[in-house]
Design a protein around this motif. Structure first.
Motif, PDB file in Angstrom:
ATOM      1  N   SER A 177       4.516   6.854   1.060  1.00 25.81           N
ATOM      2  CA  SER A 177       4.108   5.456   1.112  1.00 25.81           C
ATOM      3  C   SER A 177       4.762   4.658  -0.006  1.00 25.81           C
ATOM      4  CB  SER A 177       2.583   5.344   1.019  1.00 25.81           C
ATOM      5  OG  SER A 177       1.968   6.060   2.069  1.00 25.81           O
ATOM      6  N   GLY A 178       4.915   5.280  -1.169  1.00 27.79           N
ATOM      7  CA  GLY A 178       5.604   4.607  -2.256  1.00 27.79           C
ATOM      8  C   GLY A 178       7.068   4.379  -1.945  1.00 27.79           C
ATOM      9  N   TYR A 179       7.720   5.369  -1.343  1.00 27.91           N
ATOM     10  CA  TYR A 179       9.144   5.227  -1.007  1.00 27.91           C
ATOM     11  C   TYR A 179       9.360   4.132   0.024  1.00 27.91           C
ATOM     12  CZ  TYR A 179      13.752   6.269   0.919  1.00 27.91           C
ATOM     13  OH  TYR A 179      15.044   6.162   1.366  1.00 27.91           O
ATOM     14  N   LEU A 180       8.529   4.114   1.057  1.00 27.25           N
ATOM     15  CA  LEU A 180       8.696   3.138   2.136  1.00 27.25           C
ATOM     16  C   LEU A 180       8.101   1.776   1.791  1.00 27.25           C
ATOM     17  CD1 LEU A 180       7.854   5.431   5.179  1.00 27.25           C
ATOM     18  CD2 LEU A 180      10.122   4.686   4.428  1.00 27.25           C
ATOM     19  N   ARG A 181       7.328   1.732   0.713  1.00 20.69           N
ATOM     20  CA  ARG A 181       6.660   0.499   0.301  1.00 20.69           C
ATOM     21  C   ARG A 181       5.793  -0.057   1.434  1.00 20.69           C
ATOM     22  NH1 ARG A 181      11.710   0.303  -2.053  1.00 20.69           N
ATOM     23  NH2 ARG A 181      12.667  -1.069  -0.510  1.00 20.69           N
ATOM     24  N   VAL A 182       4.926   0.794   1.930  1.00 24.05           N
ATOM     25  CA  VAL A 182       4.024   0.413   3.015  1.00 24.05           C
ATOM     26  C   VAL A 182       2.599   0.726   2.613  1.00 24.05           C
ATOM     27  CG1 VAL A 182       5.744   0.783   4.815  1.00 24.05           C
ATOM     28  CG2 VAL A 182       4.232   2.661   4.170  1.00 24.05           C
ATOM     29  N   GLU A 183       1.661   0.064   3.258  1.00 26.25           N
ATOM     30  CA  GLU A 183       0.257   0.390   3.060  1.00 26.25           C
ATOM     31  C   GLU A 183      -0.016   1.760   3.647  1.00 26.25           C
ATOM     32  OE1 GLU A 183      -2.170  -2.652   4.630  1.00 26.25           O
ATOM     33  OE2 GLU A 183      -1.676  -4.095   3.060  1.00 26.25           O
ATOM     34  N   THR A 184      -0.979   2.436   3.072  1.00 30.90           N
ATOM     35  CA  THR A 184      -1.285   3.798   3.486  1.00 30.90           C
ATOM     36  C   THR A 184      -2.106   3.788   4.762  1.00 30.90           C
ATOM     37  OG1 THR A 184      -1.283   4.457   1.192  1.00 30.90           O
ATOM     38  CG2 THR A 184      -2.251   5.993   2.759  1.00 30.90           C
ATOM     39  N   GLY A 185      -1.456   4.012   5.883  1.00 28.89           N
ATOM     40  CA  GLY A 185      -2.162   4.053   7.145  1.00 28.89           C
ATOM     41  C   GLY A 185      -2.318   2.685   7.748  1.00 28.89           C
ATOM     42  N   GLY A 186      -3.092   2.625   8.808  1.00 28.51           N
ATOM     43  CA  GLY A 186      -3.182   1.386   9.555  1.00 28.51           C
ATOM     44  C   GLY A 186      -4.601   1.000   9.871  1.00 28.51           C
ATOM     45  N   TYR A 187      -4.966   1.027  11.121  1.00 30.54           N
ATOM     46  CA  TYR A 187      -6.216   0.462  11.584  1.00 30.54           C
ATOM     47  C   TYR A 187      -7.320   1.504  11.601  1.00 30.54           C
ATOM     48  CZ  TYR A 187      -2.513  -2.560  13.131  1.00 30.54           C
ATOM     49  OH  TYR A 187      -1.389  -3.330  13.172  1.00 30.54           O
ATOM     50  N   MET A 188      -8.548   1.014  11.653  1.00 27.59           N
ATOM     51  CA  MET A 188      -9.685   1.910  11.504  1.00 27.59           C
ATOM     52  C   MET A 188      -9.820   2.908  12.642  1.00 27.59           C
ATOM     53  SD  MET A 188     -12.469  -0.753   9.980  1.00 27.59           S
ATOM     54  CE  MET A 188     -13.805   0.422  10.043  1.00 27.59           C
ATOM     55  N   GLY A 189      -9.234   2.634  13.780  1.00 30.48           N
ATOM     56  CA  GLY A 189      -9.337   3.560  14.895  1.00 30.48           C
ATOM     57  C   GLY A 189      -8.409   4.750  14.794  1.00 30.48           C
ATOM     58  N   GLU A 190      -7.520   4.764  13.820  1.00 28.96           N
ATOM     59  CA  GLU A 190      -6.540   5.827  13.705  1.00 28.96           C
ATOM     60  C   GLU A 190      -7.082   6.966  12.840  1.00 28.96           C
ATOM     61  OE1 GLU A 190      -3.212   3.873  12.048  1.00 28.96           O
ATOM     62  OE2 GLU A 190      -2.905   2.567  13.764  1.00 28.96           O
ATOM     63  N   ARG A 191      -6.603   8.158  13.129  1.00 28.87           N
ATOM     64  CA  ARG A 191      -7.054   9.335  12.389  1.00 28.87           C
ATOM     65  C   ARG A 191      -5.862  10.195  12.033  1.00 28.87           C
ATOM     66  NH1 ARG A 191     -11.578  12.083  11.295  1.00 28.87           N
ATOM     67  NH2 ARG A 191     -11.563  14.349  11.171  1.00 28.87           N
ATOM     68  N   PHE A 192      -5.840  10.658  10.792  1.00 26.29           N
ATOM     69  CA  PHE A 192      -4.855  11.654  10.377  1.00 26.29           C
ATOM     70  C   PHE A 192      -5.629  12.790   9.739  1.00 26.29           C
ATOM     71  CE2 PHE A 192      -1.929  13.905   7.720  1.00 26.29           C
ATOM     72  CZ  PHE A 192      -0.754  13.894   8.443  1.00 26.29           C
ATOM     73  N   GLU A 321      20.699   1.474   1.546  1.00 27.81           N
ATOM     74  CA  GLU A 321      20.640   0.023   1.378  1.00 27.81           C
ATOM     75  C   GLU A 321      19.186  -0.445   1.260  1.00 27.81           C
ATOM     76  OE1 GLU A 321      23.334  -1.837   0.872  1.00 27.81           O
ATOM     77  OE2 GLU A 321      24.356   0.118   0.931  1.00 27.81           O
ATOM     78  N   PHE A 322      18.297   0.181   2.032  1.00 29.33           N
ATOM     79  CA  PHE A 322      16.871  -0.144   1.947  1.00 29.33           C
ATOM     80  C   PHE A 322      16.356   0.051   0.521  1.00 29.33           C
ATOM     81  CE2 PHE A 322      12.639   1.914   1.870  1.00 29.33           C
ATOM     82  CZ  PHE A 322      11.859   0.822   2.189  1.00 29.33           C
ATOM     83  N   GLU A 323      16.799   1.111  -0.128  1.00 27.90           N
ATOM     84  CA  GLU A 323      16.316   1.427  -1.469  1.00 27.90           C
ATOM     85  C   GLU A 323      16.733   0.380  -2.507  1.00 27.90           C
ATOM     86  OE1 GLU A 323      17.914   5.288  -2.139  1.00 27.90           O
ATOM     87  OE2 GLU A 323      16.708   6.239  -0.571  1.00 27.90           O
ATOM     88  N   LYS A 324      17.774  -0.377  -2.218  1.00 32.91           N
ATOM     89  CA  LYS A 324      18.296  -1.343  -3.194  1.00 32.91           C
ATOM     90  C   LYS A 324      17.576  -2.681  -3.173  1.00 32.91           C
ATOM     91  CE  LYS A 324      22.969   0.612  -2.820  1.00 32.91           C
ATOM     92  NZ  LYS A 324      24.365   0.339  -2.375  1.00 32.91           N
ATOM     93  N   GLN A 325      16.718  -2.898  -2.184  1.00 31.87           N
ATOM     94  CA  GLN A 325      16.070  -4.207  -2.042  1.00 31.87           C
ATOM     95  C   GLN A 325      14.548  -4.034  -2.081  1.00 31.87           C
ATOM     96  OE1 GLN A 325      14.480  -5.170   1.318  1.00 31.87           O
ATOM     97  NE2 GLN A 325      14.397  -2.943   1.218  1.00 31.87           N
ATOM     98  N   PRO A 326      13.795  -5.127  -2.240  1.00 31.26           N
ATOM     99  CA  PRO A 326      12.354  -5.013  -2.495  1.00 31.26           C
ATOM    100  C   PRO A 326      11.458  -4.992  -1.256  1.00 31.26           C
ATOM    101  CG  PRO A 326      13.041  -7.282  -2.805  1.00 31.26           C
ATOM    102  CD  PRO A 326      14.288  -6.507  -2.466  1.00 31.26           C
ATOM    103  N   VAL A 327      11.986  -5.307  -0.088  1.00 27.34           N
ATOM    104  CA  VAL A 327      11.146  -5.452   1.110  1.00 27.34           C
ATOM    105  C   VAL A 327      10.681  -4.087   1.596  1.00 27.34           C
ATOM    106  CG1 VAL A 327      11.104  -6.254   3.506  1.00 27.34           C
ATOM    107  CG2 VAL A 327      12.296  -7.583   1.749  1.00 27.34           C
ATOM    108  N   GLY A 328       9.443  -4.011   2.054  1.00 28.89           N
ATOM    109  CA  GLY A 328       8.904  -2.770   2.593  1.00 28.89           C
ATOM    110  C   GLY A 328       9.483  -2.452   3.963  1.00 28.89           C
TER     111      GLY A 328
END
Length: 522
Positions: A177-192, A321-328
């Motif tokens: 999640s840190g590498y991809l710069r994304v929130e951890t998981g998604g919606y409440m209906g999902e299960r991991f 290239e993704f790693e060089k910029q700030p966008v998730g």
């Protein structure tokens, strides 16, 4: 009866969320767990009693399994005879596949005490379909063998042995999640869920997803299945990205015939470009996350390409290239997808010599009929093929009755075809029966917007309020509902219905076709 949640995992998880600096949900709300599972325990106990002996010559590696088998051997269980006969009649030569079919039934069942299959027979994965009739036998076994007491007896030991899986999952979540710069998981209906399988043979890992539910089932061994957990977690994070852009994905699908020449590639990948593209992205991310030197990373990328996962080299380079910029990744992915040059990749892949067999093959089960038709409807909507989409959803309605995802699709079609009366009707029906909080919330929002356009402000406000109370934590949902409460919705410069082109995030479709799975030893 459910096992206790693990305080160690939750504490570690909170460290990961704080480090990422995001506004994340607690693990309990996101349904992200690593723990023993009563349903899996019950099925595995029944199979062991019925004659499942794979790995029985290495019981020293699975002491809990050995102890449970001894406990069961001393009991009189009336359902055991039909269980043994059933297992004997359905036994497969491949030990992994033999076990996998019963794991499928376990994961798709309602759990204790009845273990009923909640999907109709026509919607079961092929392996579960073949052995679905074991469910009532397991239910009888659960009661007669007093499985709740047996589970409680070994729960402390299983909790202790689950701690390494909890810590591993927390680390995987933090790193990916840190590498991809994304929130951890998604919606409440999902299960991991990572379920340690203490009653299985040593060293067997089985990963699969059913709709919004992702699972890794791992039996004890000397090494934890880090690669399998990381791979499945990445599916959980990025599967939906590919499905949001069907028209762009289709524009790149001219590369699929190249993969069809790869004999080592599972047929499901060779026939479905979206699955292949997702797998390529995940393999590239895993290579970039590897702590090994770039030469070793490139070797892994080349291995993937030679197995037929043909876009791994492209995504590996694009990630630099993704790693060089700030966008998730959620926002960056469309640009990365658009930049994929079919001609350039065709030239690059012309030099690849495909292997006859993969080192660790990933198996992909076929889609269920329901999931396949839902995807067809979504793809027609994305291409503005509204007549075809309506035909698909109406057919689904006849076959499967009132289902929220079908009603939601019909509502979107009606909106696109400038039929607000039917759109409101379908959105309201979808909101009434939807279990997915996002689908429920956006159904209310769209009804509110349509009512605003019809100058029914009080009714519209009620719908926006209902959207806020639907339980979807996503920021875009809250923003849309709050804006609706502040001011009436209006469509600048026209009278069209508000759902002309629902933002990709508002498509509350299953994140992945029912039945994707993989299995490997470790």
């Amino acid at each position: 009866m459910k096992p206790r949640k693990f305080s160690i995992f939750l504490a570690t998880f909170w460290v990961a969320t704080f480090w990422l600096g995001g506004t994340l949900l607690p693990a309990q709300e996101q349904n992200i767990v690593a723990e023993p599972d009563l349903t899996l325990f019950t099925f595995m106990a029944a199979l062991n009693a019925a004659g499942y002996d794979a790995g029985a010559d290495r019981m020293e590696l699975t002491p809990i399994r050995k102890a449970v088998r001894e406990d069961l051997a001393g009991l009189t269980i009336p359902s055991l005879a039909p269980l043994r006969q059933f297992y004997k009649e359905h036994k497969l030569a491949d030990p992994a596949k033999d076990l996998s079919q019963y794991i499928s039934v376990a994961l798709l069942s309602s759990g204790a005490p009845r273990f009923e299959l909640e999907l109709g027979s026509s919607n079961l994965p092929p392996d579960a379909y073949e052995v679905q009739e074991i469910a009532p036998l397991v239910a009888a076994f659960y009661e007669q063998a007093n499985i709740p007491a047996l589970f409680d007896k070994y729960l402390p030991a299983m909790e202790r042995d689950s701690e390494p899986y909890q810590k591993l999952l927390a680390r995987v979540i933090q790193e990916t999640s840190g590498y991809l710069r994304v929130e951890t998981g998604g919606y409440m209906g999902e299960r991991f869920a990572v379920y340690p399988n203490f009653l299985g043979p040593p060293g067997l890992t089985d990963a699969r997803s059913y709709g919004d539910n992702y699972y890794v089932i791992a039996t004890p061994s000397g090494n934890l299945p880090q690669a399998a957990i990381e791979h499945e977690w990445l599916h959980y994070l990025v599967d939906s990205y590919v499905w949001k852009y069907p028209s762009v994905v289709e524009s790149k699908s001219g590369l699929l015939p190249i993969a069809q020449r790869a004999r080592a590639l599972d047929p499901a990948f060779r026939s479905n470009f979206s699955l292949l593209l997702t797998e390529s992205l995940i393999r590239a991310i895993q290579a970039r996350l590897s702590s090994k030197d770039e030469r070793t990373q490139l070797g892994a990328v080349q291995d993937a390409a030679e197995e037929g996962v043909i876009l791994t080299p492209y995504f590996y380079e694009a990630l630099k290239e993704f790693e060089k910029q700030p966008v998730g990744m959620r926002l960056y992915f469309p640009d990365m997808l658009e930049a994929l040059d079919v001609g350039k990749e065709r030239n690059r892949l012309s030099e690849v010599e495909f292997r006859a067999a993969a080192d660790a093959p990933v198996r992909e089960a076929q889609w269920s009929p329901l999931e396949q038709m839902l995807r067809e409807g979504q793809q027609h909507l994305a291409r503005a093929e509204y007549e075809q989409a309506q035909a698909v959803y109406e057919s689904l309605s006849k076959q499967y009755g009132a289902r929220a995802e079908v009603l939601y699709g019909l509502a979107l079609v009606a909106s696109q075809r400038k039929d607000p009366e039917h759109a409101v009707e379908y959105f309201k029906q979808a909101a009434a029966i939807a279990s997915d909080p996002r689908m429920k919330a956006w159904s209310h929002i769209y009804v509110g917007r349509l009512l605003d356009l019809n100058e029914e402000r009080d009714a519209a406000v009620a719908e926006y309020s209902a959207a806020l109370n639907a339980g979807d934590p996503a920021a875009d949902t809250r923003t849309a509902a709050e804006q609706g409460l502040k001011a009436p919705f209006s469509k600048p410069g026209g009278n069209e219905a508000p759902a002309q082109q629902a933002p990709p995030e508002t498509y509350p479709a299953p994140r992945f076709p029912l039945g994707r799975e993989s299995g490997s030893g470790n």
